[in-house]
Design a protein around this motif. Structure first.
Motif, PDB file in Angstrom:
ATOM      1  N   ALA A 171       0.834  -1.206   0.000  1.00  0.00           N
ATOM      2  CA  ALA A 171       0.000   0.000   0.000  1.00  0.00           C
ATOM      3  C   ALA A 171       0.866   1.253   0.000  1.00  0.00           C
ATOM      4  CB  ALA A 171      -0.930  -0.013   1.209  1.00  0.00           C
ATOM      5  N   ARG A 172       1.929   1.243   0.791  1.00  0.00           N
ATOM      6  CA  ARG A 172       2.835   2.407   0.803  1.00  0.00           C
ATOM      7  C   ARG A 172       3.583   2.529  -0.527  1.00  0.00           C
ATOM      8  NH1 ARG A 172       3.953   5.346   5.504  1.00  0.00           N
ATOM      9  NH2 ARG A 172       3.069   4.442   7.411  1.00  0.00           N
ATOM     10  N   PHE A 173       3.927   1.408  -1.112  1.00  0.00           N
ATOM     11  CA  PHE A 173       4.612   1.432  -2.412  1.00  0.00           C
ATOM     12  C   PHE A 173       3.726   2.110  -3.452  1.00  0.00           C
ATOM     13  CE2 PHE A 173       6.287  -1.312  -6.136  1.00  0.00           C
ATOM     14  CZ  PHE A 173       7.318  -0.410  -6.401  1.00  0.00           C
ATOM     15  N   ARG A 174       2.441   1.791  -3.441  1.00  0.00           N
ATOM     16  CA  ARG A 174       1.525   2.426  -4.396  1.00  0.00           C
ATOM     17  C   ARG A 174       1.441   3.934  -4.164  1.00  0.00           C
ATOM     18  NH1 ARG A 174      -1.082  -2.781  -3.920  1.00  0.00           N
ATOM     19  NH2 ARG A 174      -2.272  -2.173  -2.069  1.00  0.00           N
ATOM     20  N   ARG A 175       1.391   4.344  -2.899  1.00  0.00           N
ATOM     21  CA  ARG A 175       1.351   5.785  -2.619  1.00  0.00           C
ATOM     22  C   ARG A 175       2.641   6.450  -3.085  1.00  0.00           C
ATOM     23  NH1 ARG A 175      -1.225   3.988   2.209  1.00  0.00           N
ATOM     24  NH2 ARG A 175       0.646   4.292   3.495  1.00  0.00           N
ATOM     25  N   TRP A 176       3.750   5.769  -2.855  1.00  0.00           N
ATOM     26  CA  TRP A 176       5.055   6.304  -3.281  1.00  0.00           C
ATOM     27  C   TRP A 176       5.091   6.455  -4.802  1.00  0.00           C
ATOM     28  CZ3 TRP A 176       9.131   4.647  -6.326  1.00  0.00           C
ATOM     29  CH2 TRP A 176      10.369   5.230  -6.118  1.00  0.00           C
ATOM     30  N   LEU A 177       4.572   5.477  -5.520  1.00  0.00           N
ATOM     31  CA  LEU A 177       4.561   5.522  -6.986  1.00  0.00           C
ATOM     32  C   LEU A 177       3.645   6.628  -7.505  1.00  0.00           C
ATOM     33  CD1 LEU A 177       4.453   1.686  -7.707  1.00  0.00           C
ATOM     34  CD2 LEU A 177       6.373   3.222  -8.187  1.00  0.00           C
ATOM     35  N   ARG A 178       2.498   6.821  -6.859  1.00  0.00           N
ATOM     36  CA  ARG A 178       1.601   7.898  -7.288  1.00  0.00           C
ATOM     37  C   ARG A 178       2.269   9.251  -7.117  1.00  0.00           C
ATOM     38  NH1 ARG A 178      -4.688   6.343  -6.335  1.00  0.00           N
ATOM     39  NH2 ARG A 178      -4.883   8.227  -7.594  1.00  0.00           N
ATOM     40  N   ALA A 179       3.021   9.412  -6.027  1.00  0.00           N
ATOM     41  CA  ALA A 179       3.726  10.676  -5.818  1.00  0.00           C
ATOM     42  C   ALA A 179       4.835  10.860  -6.852  1.00  0.00           C
ATOM     43  CB  ALA A 179       4.299  10.721  -4.407  1.00  0.00           C
ATOM     44  N   ARG A 180       5.459   9.767  -7.263  1.00  0.00           N
ATOM     45  CA  ARG A 180       6.572   9.863  -8.217  1.00  0.00           C
ATOM     46  C   ARG A 180       6.076  10.098  -9.639  1.00  0.00           C
ATOM     47  NH1 ARG A 180      11.977   8.479  -8.531  1.00  0.00           N
ATOM     48  NH2 ARG A 180      12.724   7.657 -10.522  1.00  0.00           N
ATOM     49  N   TYR A 181       5.016   9.407 -10.047  1.00  0.00           N
ATOM     50  CA  TYR A 181       4.605   9.423 -11.452  1.00  0.00           C
ATOM     51  C   TYR A 181       3.316  10.194 -11.727  1.00  0.00           C
ATOM     52  CZ  TYR A 181       8.232   5.925 -12.115  1.00  0.00           C
ATOM     53  OH  TYR A 181       9.439   5.276 -12.162  1.00  0.00           O
ATOM     54  N   GLY A 182       2.465  10.325 -10.741  1.00  0.00           N
ATOM     55  CA  GLY A 182       1.248  11.091 -10.939  1.00  0.00           C
ATOM     56  C   GLY A 182       0.140  10.326 -11.626  1.00  0.00           C
ATOM     57  N   THR A 183       0.437   9.686 -12.743  1.00  0.00           N
ATOM     58  CA  THR A 183      -0.588   8.978 -13.518  1.00  0.00           C
ATOM     59  C   THR A 183      -0.123   7.569 -13.840  1.00  0.00           C
ATOM     60  OG1 THR A 183       0.251   9.623 -15.702  1.00  0.00           O
ATOM     61  CG2 THR A 183      -1.250  11.158 -14.592  1.00  0.00           C
ATOM     62  N   LEU A 184      -1.104   6.699 -14.091  1.00  0.00           N
ATOM     63  CA  LEU A 184      -0.775   5.336 -14.502  1.00  0.00           C
ATOM     64  C   LEU A 184      -0.088   5.316 -15.858  1.00  0.00           C
ATOM     65  CD1 LEU A 184      -3.929   3.345 -13.361  1.00  0.00           C
ATOM     66  CD2 LEU A 184      -1.576   2.943 -12.606  1.00  0.00           C
ATOM     67  N   ASP A 185      -0.473   6.231 -16.747  1.00  0.00           N
ATOM     68  CA  ASP A 185       0.185   6.284 -18.054  1.00  0.00           C
ATOM     69  C   ASP A 185       1.671   6.543 -17.894  1.00  0.00           C
ATOM     70  OD1 ASP A 185      -2.116   5.766 -19.424  1.00  0.00           O
ATOM     71  OD2 ASP A 185      -2.530   7.857 -19.957  1.00  0.00           O
ATOM     72  N   ASP A 211      -4.070  -0.997 -15.149  1.00  0.00           N
ATOM     73  CA  ASP A 211      -5.248  -0.154 -15.360  1.00  0.00           C
ATOM     74  C   ASP A 211      -5.755   0.436 -14.047  1.00  0.00           C
ATOM     75  OD1 ASP A 211      -6.140  -2.566 -14.295  1.00  0.00           O
ATOM     76  OD2 ASP A 211      -8.094  -2.398 -15.280  1.00  0.00           O
ATOM     77  N   THR A 212      -5.157   0.031 -12.918  1.00  0.00           N
ATOM     78  CA  THR A 212      -5.536   0.561 -11.617  1.00  0.00           C
ATOM     79  C   THR A 212      -4.320   0.510 -10.696  1.00  0.00           C
ATOM     80  OG1 THR A 212      -6.922   0.244  -9.663  1.00  0.00           O
ATOM     81  CG2 THR A 212      -6.386  -1.726 -10.938  1.00  0.00           C
ATOM     82  N   TRP A 213      -4.221   1.485  -9.820  1.00  0.00           N
ATOM     83  CA  TRP A 213      -3.106   1.497  -8.863  1.00  0.00           C
ATOM     84  C   TRP A 213      -3.163   0.283  -7.944  1.00  0.00           C
ATOM     85  CZ3 TRP A 213       0.797   4.740  -9.655  1.00  0.00           C
ATOM     86  CH2 TRP A 213       0.564   5.910 -10.370  1.00  0.00           C
ATOM     87  N   ASP A 214      -4.377  -0.168  -7.651  1.00  0.00           N
ATOM     88  CA  ASP A 214      -4.523  -1.295  -6.726  1.00  0.00           C
ATOM     89  C   ASP A 214      -3.931  -2.589  -7.279  1.00  0.00           C
ATOM     90  OD1 ASP A 214      -5.804   0.331  -4.931  1.00  0.00           O
ATOM     91  OD2 ASP A 214      -7.827  -0.239  -5.557  1.00  0.00           O
ATOM     92  N   GLY A 215      -3.689  -2.636  -8.572  1.00  0.00           N
ATOM     93  CA  GLY A 215      -3.104  -3.838  -9.157  1.00  0.00           C
ATOM     94  C   GLY A 215      -1.596  -3.927  -9.011  1.00  0.00           C
ATOM     95  N   ILE A 216      -0.969  -2.869  -8.494  1.00  0.00           N
ATOM     96  CA  ILE A 216       0.491  -2.832  -8.402  1.00  0.00           C
ATOM     97  C   ILE A 216       0.939  -3.428  -7.076  1.00  0.00           C
ATOM     98  CG2 ILE A 216       2.524  -1.351  -8.390  1.00  0.00           C
ATOM     99  CD1 ILE A 216       0.887   0.667 -10.035  1.00  0.00           C
ATOM    100  N   LEU A 217       1.911  -4.311  -7.134  1.00  0.00           N
ATOM    101  CA  LEU A 217       2.475  -4.967  -5.956  1.00  0.00           C
ATOM    102  C   LEU A 217       3.980  -4.750  -5.909  1.00  0.00           C
ATOM    103  CD1 LEU A 217       0.614  -8.399  -6.178  1.00  0.00           C
ATOM    104  CD2 LEU A 217       0.150  -6.562  -4.534  1.00  0.00           C
TER     105      LEU A 217
END
Length: 656
Positions: free
Chosen positions: A166-180, A196-202
């Motif tokens: 869960a923290r990794f996903r938050r970290w990635l959203r802060a780094r990249y902003g968008t899934l694209d 296609d969704t942040w929740d799919g990232i592990l």
């Protein structure tokens, strides 16, 4: 301005080690402080692994023993480096909060019963760590023995569990902003990995086959950042209570898990643990590399937090240090910028996992050789402390090192598993060390203008800013030497067009890089005047480039091995040690970098720190060294005019 090491040394070298008195009955403590005073110990680290003693049950606080210990140490003039005990949570924390336990990439839980069994992402772990740190800081903020704060210990834990995910996903959203943007950075078009969704990232858990290299790279970045968050959270607590007491945490030497450049910016004191193998003929060079790197991270004096007074306990065969070697390596650290020389640990344990790891006071007791050597080192450090502390080393040469480039190169499915970033770094540093050429380390983004020569042993992944920095350095008159596999990829581990950044190819005079030709174990590449090892490349030089050496046989016969354009050199192979030393010595001389001292006997190291000249003899047979003018040996008081003889593992600290 934050306090630093200068605020606690005050004209003396800190000397001591980890002290774990909870392993001993209290009647032993007074014997300990008597022997500490006899050995010249002026600082000890307390509390590193004391969480279960301080908080035996959730919320309990048992500080009475630590109160008595702190008072006793202060009574005898011994300062305390007080540690937060958060590297080894008590068993009750994992039992009551299993989410605090880290998981490996295949889902295995790392249980209590050892140490470092905590998830950096666990909210429960962070809350309990903050609570015990708050209690410690509040209780001892005004204690006169408090000298330095030591946060946690050897941060190294990775976690692939759900809370970390869960923290990794938050970290990635802060780094990249968008899934694209993330899908582009990770190259998820390969093998149908698009998200296609942040929740799919592990986190990169165990796959059927190879893992996504960019995902692994980001997970390494994330892990370093999460551990850093743990450090800064505890740091901020203790600095709120004690704003004038410096804070450190101990790095492990050249450890892959932390971006130590970034971490060093968050510390008041940069410290490291260093355990060279006494049977390794290059143990002293390994020590010198770690010391140069740590000094460069500190941008000045630094702290040797841990070393072994004798044997360690984790190698297949654990040899003691021969007579005199520990003294030599302690002075090597001081020569290369250490203002604190400490050990793990003070009294050797009789129980537990490290009972065969040496202590300053070993199982043989005060009559043992180890303790007698410790007494000598303590007395000699006291002799030179007033002249050495706070002084700096100067180097005309910088070696570039970047953890992100290392992380990107340490992946599966590379052209050669034999190419190991630390080994290549050691080879280049060794060449300069054996030539007695002083070196700093630098990050590729650092200002390089103060150096006559910059060497890049290997930097597989480089940002555009880092490449521009190297170009600007050469345009401003600097000399640059780069090794193979440099500038191959960008910050996302995306291979640059042409197999090397076009700006670098132009800089070095490389027209085309056709192919990489890695070498097998025992295989070499014959070149003009030397043999290349580990790697070779099929390149074409530009018309205006100078080919300094060619391959002389095999598939690459006649093609460039070493090429340069003006002051920018490129080595497409790793020359054998003597050849690499000769080449770098020649380039350094042309750039205006000179050895610390010329004409030294074999196995003698010369280091200048401030006005002092340290001579360190890494051999057993006596040698004579010619001196540049009269000097005084601060260790003996001898006045020297032309020469000095160094005995077995001999040391001299010379003042002009």
């Amino acid at each position: 301005m934050r306090p630093g090491l200068r605020d606690v040394t005050r004209g003396r070298i800190l000397f001591g080690g980890d002290y774990n008195p909870e392993q001993w009955p209290e009647e032993t403590w007074r014997e300990d402080v008597r022997l500490m005073r006899e050995a010249g110990v002026n600082a000890v680290t307390v509390g590193v692994f004391s969480w279960a003693r301080l908080e035996p049950r959730p919320g309990a606080r048992e500080f009475g023993w630590l109160d008595r210990l702190m008072d006793l140490l202060h009574e005898h003039g011994i300062g305390v480096v007080l540690a937060t005990p958060t590297a080894a949570p008590p068993p009750w924390l994992g039992r009551l909060h299993p989410d605090t336990l880290p998981r490996t990439e295949d889902g295995r839980i790392e249980w209590w019963g050892g140490r470092q069994h905590f998830s950096h992402s666990s909210a429960a772990y962070r809350a309990h760590a903050a609570a015990i740190t708050e209690a410690l800081a509040a209780r001892y903020a005004d204690h006169p023995a408090l000298t330095l704060w030591h946060i946690n210990n050897e941060y190294c834990t990775a976690d692939h569990g759900d809370e970390a995910a869960a923290r990794f996903r938050r970290w990635l959203r802060a780094r990249y902003g968008t899934l694209d943007a993330l899908n582009t950075a990770w190259g998820t078009a390969f093998w149908s990995q698009g998200y296609d969704t942040w929740d799919g990232i592990l986190p990169p858990r165990t796959p059927h086959h190879l893992r996504n290299p960019a995902q692994v790279l980001d997970f390494r970045r994330f892990t370093s950042d999460m551990l850093l968050e743990c450090f800064t959270a505890e740091r901020d607590i203790v600095t709120r209570h004690t704003p004038r007491v410096p804070v450190t945490t101990n790095f492990m030497p050249l450890f892959i898990g932390q971006d130590a450049w970034r971490w060093a910016e968050e510390e008041d004191v940069v410290s490291v643990d260093l355990y060279p193998d006494p049977r390794d003929p290059l143990g002293a060079q390994h020590g010198a590399l770690v010391q140069d790197l740590t000094r460069s991270q500190a941008r000045g004096p630094w702290m040797l937090m841990e070393q072994a007074a004798g044997r360690v306990d984790w190698r297949a065969v654990n040899h003691p240090r021969p007579r005199g070697l520990h003294r030599l390596w302690s002075f090597q650290a001081v020569a290369r910028g250490a203002d604190a020389v400490c050990h793990f640990q003070w009294r050797q344990s009789r129980q537990g996992a490290e009972k065969f790891h040496s202590g300053m006071l070993g199982h043989a007791g005060e009559r043992g050789r180890t303790f007698q050597e410790i007494k000598r080192i303590g007395a000699e450090l006291a002799l030179i402390g007033g002249e050495v502390t706070g002084t700096r080393n100067h180097a005309d040469i910088a070696i570039l090192h970047d953890w992100h480039a290392w992380w990107a190169s340490a992946q599966d499915s590379r052209p050669s598993a034999r190419v190991d970033h630390p080994a290549v770094l050691h080879a280049w540093h060794r060449a300069l060390w054996e030539a007695h050429l002083a070196t700093d380390f630098a990050h590729p983004d650092h200002d390089l203008g103060g150096y006559r020569l910059v060497v890049v042993p290997q930097s597989y992944a480089m940002t555009d800013a880092a490449i521009d920095n190297l170009l600007g350095y050469v345009r401003a008159g600097g000399t640059l030497v780069c090794g193979f596999l440099t500038g191959v990829a960008d910050q996302d581990d995306r291979i640059r067009p042409g197999g090397m950044d076009a700006r670098l190819r132009e800089l070095f005079g490389i027209d085309v890089l056709h192919e990489w030709w890695p070498l097998e174990e025992g295989e070499s590449a014959d070149c003009d005047g030397f043999r290349g090892t580990l790697w070779s490349e099929e390149i074409e030089a530009a018309e205006d480039a100078t080919v300094e050496a060619r391959y002389t046989g095999g598939e690459l016969g006649g093609l460039p091995a070493v090429v340069r354009r003006d002051r920018a050199w490129y080595l497409s192979t790793l020359p054998e040690p003597d050849a690499l030393r000769a080449l770098l010595t020649r380039i350094a001389a042309d750039a205006g970098a000179r050895p610390v001292l010329a004409g030294l006997p074999a196995r003698v190291e010369a280091v200048r720190r401030g006005e002092l000249l340290f001579l360190l003899h890494h051999g057993r047979d006596p040698v004579t060294v010619d001196l540049p003018g009269p000097h005084t040996d601060l260790l003996t008081g001898d006045k020297l005019t032309g020469q000095i003889t160094l005995g077995r593992y001999g040391v001299a600290v010379l003042r002009p």
